[in-house]
Design a protein around this motif. Structure first.
Motif, PDB file in Angstrom:
ATOM      1  N   ARG A 118     -14.884 -57.394  -4.544  1.00  0.00           N
ATOM      2  CA  ARG A 118     -13.480 -57.339  -4.160  1.00  0.00           C
ATOM      3  C   ARG A 118     -12.573 -57.696  -5.321  1.00  0.00           C
ATOM      4  O   ARG A 118     -11.361 -57.725  -5.170  1.00  0.00           O
ATOM      5  CB  ARG A 118     -13.238 -58.313  -3.019  1.00  0.00           C
ATOM      6  CG  ARG A 118     -12.982 -57.574  -1.693  1.00  0.00           C
ATOM      7  CD  ARG A 118     -12.882 -58.599  -0.614  1.00  0.00           C
ATOM      8  NE  ARG A 118     -12.188 -58.152   0.548  1.00  0.00           N
ATOM      9  CZ  ARG A 118     -12.757 -57.666   1.634  1.00  0.00           C
ATOM     10  NH1 ARG A 118     -14.049 -57.453   1.674  1.00  0.00           N
ATOM     11  NH2 ARG A 118     -12.027 -57.362   2.693  1.00  0.00           N
ATOM     12  N   GLY A 124     -17.114 -53.956   1.110  1.00  0.00           N
ATOM     13  CA  GLY A 124     -16.375 -55.217   0.973  1.00  0.00           C
ATOM     14  C   GLY A 124     -16.856 -56.102  -0.169  1.00  0.00           C
ATOM     15  O   GLY A 124     -16.429 -57.239  -0.287  1.00  0.00           O
ATOM     16  N   GLU A 161      -7.676 -64.695   3.252  1.00  0.00           N
ATOM     17  CA  GLU A 161      -7.929 -64.955   1.825  1.00  0.00           C
ATOM     18  C   GLU A 161      -9.384 -64.676   1.475  1.00  0.00           C
ATOM     19  O   GLU A 161     -10.241 -64.631   2.361  1.00  0.00           O
ATOM     20  CB  GLU A 161      -7.626 -66.431   1.512  1.00  0.00           C
ATOM     21  CG  GLU A 161      -6.162 -66.760   1.628  1.00  0.00           C
ATOM     22  CD  GLU A 161      -5.920 -68.270   1.587  1.00  0.00           C
ATOM     23  OE1 GLU A 161      -6.842 -69.037   1.241  1.00  0.00           O
ATOM     24  OE2 GLU A 161      -4.791 -68.667   1.931  1.00  0.00           O
TER      25      GLU A 161
HETATM   26  P1  AMP Z   1     -13.716 -57.363   5.838  1.00  0.00           P
HETATM   27  O1  AMP Z   1     -14.489 -57.304   7.105  1.00  0.00           O
HETATM   28  O2  AMP Z   1     -14.366 -56.627   4.705  1.00  0.00           O
HETATM   29  O3  AMP Z   1     -12.268 -56.969   6.019  1.00  0.00           O
HETATM   30  O4  AMP Z   1     -13.703 -58.913   5.379  1.00  0.00           O
HETATM   31  C1  AMP Z   1     -13.156 -59.912   6.200  1.00  0.00           C
HETATM   32  C2  AMP Z   1     -12.874 -61.165   5.392  1.00  0.00           C
HETATM   33  O5  AMP Z   1     -14.093 -61.680   4.836  1.00  0.00           O
HETATM   34  C3  AMP Z   1     -11.960 -60.977   4.193  1.00  0.00           C
HETATM   35  O6  AMP Z   1     -10.584 -60.982   4.535  1.00  0.00           O
HETATM   36  C4  AMP Z   1     -12.357 -62.192   3.339  1.00  0.00           C
HETATM   37  O7  AMP Z   1     -11.800 -63.380   3.864  1.00  0.00           O
HETATM   38  C5  AMP Z   1     -13.858 -62.258   3.545  1.00  0.00           C
HETATM   39  N1  AMP Z   1     -14.574 -61.440   2.550  1.00  0.00           N
HETATM   40  C6  AMP Z   1     -15.208 -60.256   2.749  1.00  0.00           C
HETATM   41  N2  AMP Z   1     -15.750 -59.787   1.618  1.00  0.00           N
HETATM   42  C7  AMP Z   1     -15.461 -60.707   0.659  1.00  0.00           C
HETATM   43  C8  AMP Z   1     -15.730 -60.810  -0.749  1.00  0.00           C
HETATM   44  N3  AMP Z   1     -16.412 -59.861  -1.415  1.00  0.00           N
HETATM   45  N4  AMP Z   1     -15.264 -61.888  -1.418  1.00  0.00           N
HETATM   46  C9  AMP Z   1     -14.582 -62.861  -0.784  1.00  0.00           C
HETATM   47  N5  AMP Z   1     -14.278 -62.834   0.531  1.00  0.00           N
HETATM   48  C10 AMP Z   1     -14.703 -61.763   1.257  1.00  0.00           C
END
Ligand code: AMP
Length: 223
Positions: A88, A85, A57
């Protein structure tokens, strides 16, 4: 120039961000990496974020926006930065514009089908020490599941387990995909096919970025 990379989990944002950072010198800011390092260090912020991350989440806006603010005003980000990232969803995109309204921006979607994302993420392994990213199918380490750089045992991220990947894809389609329309309206949207090879995706992004940087420089000169 603010370069926003977005796309479903597994589309290669991290890999492309690293390559772009090396070529152009703009720091890559990976929200996932920033959050994982808070979790690893056991900080209060990391503890708050961990459960949500393990379920795939989104972490609350208050946390991620605070982290972004701390990062993008560092001197090394002055000429430009690469976002992996973040944002989002639309509310994060708007917050980013409020925080740093002066920066020009490009939003690049790296498109990947759900099936390809599932295949890729199941084979993804990361080094817990240096964060190097491998894929057992198309970018395997030299030695069995061991990092080429620091020889640490590679790991499957908790959120790369099959059930969680499906939830992450659902959240991507429900909350992040709307950024396509958002950035199209702002006329800063570009789309790249993420199923091509890493080299080919990188070439496409580089040529887009070269054009945008040249256009931006010309506009500066004629001001
Ligand atoms: P990622 O490595 O970009 O796949 O991010 C891993 C996890 O970090 C995601 O599944 C979210 O739980 C959290 N996350 C990363 N970027 C965000 C964001 N901009 N807003 C909220 N949660 C985030």
């Amino acid at each position: 120039m603010r370069i926003i990379l977005f796309g479903p989990p597994g589309s290669g944002k991290g890999t492309q961000g690293n390559l772009l950072e090396k070529k152009y010198g703009f720091p890559k800011i990976s929200m996932g990496d920033l959050l994982r390092s808070e979790v690893q260090d056991g900080t209060p912020l990391g503890k708050e974020a961990e459960a949500k991350m393990n379920r795939g989440e989104l972490v609350s806006d208050d946390i991620v926006v605070k982290m972004i603010k701390n990062r993008i005003f560092k001197p090394e980000c002055q000429k430009g930065y690469i976002m992996d990232g973040f944002p989002r969803d639309i509310s994060q995109a708007q917050r980013l514009e409020e925080i740093d309204p002066a920066s020009e921006e490009m939003a690049i979607e790296i498109y990947l089908s759900d099936q390809a994302a599932l295949n890729r993420l199941g084979a993804r392994r990361v080094c817990p020490d240096c964060d190097a990213i491998y894929n057992l199918i198309n970018k395997p380490p030299k030695k069995d599941e061991t990092c080429d750089v620091c020889e640490e045992k590679l790991m499957l991220r908790d959120d790369d387990k099959p059930g969680v990947i499906k939830d992450r894809l659902k959240i991507y389609h429900e909350q992040t995909e709307v950024l396509i329309e958002y950035y199209s309206r702002k006329k800063v949207y570009f789309r790249i096919d993420g199923e091509e090879t890493v080299e080919s995706v990188f070439q496409h992004i580089s040529s887009l970025l070269d054009k945008e940087l040249a256009r931006s420089q010309e506009a500066e000169v004629t001001k």
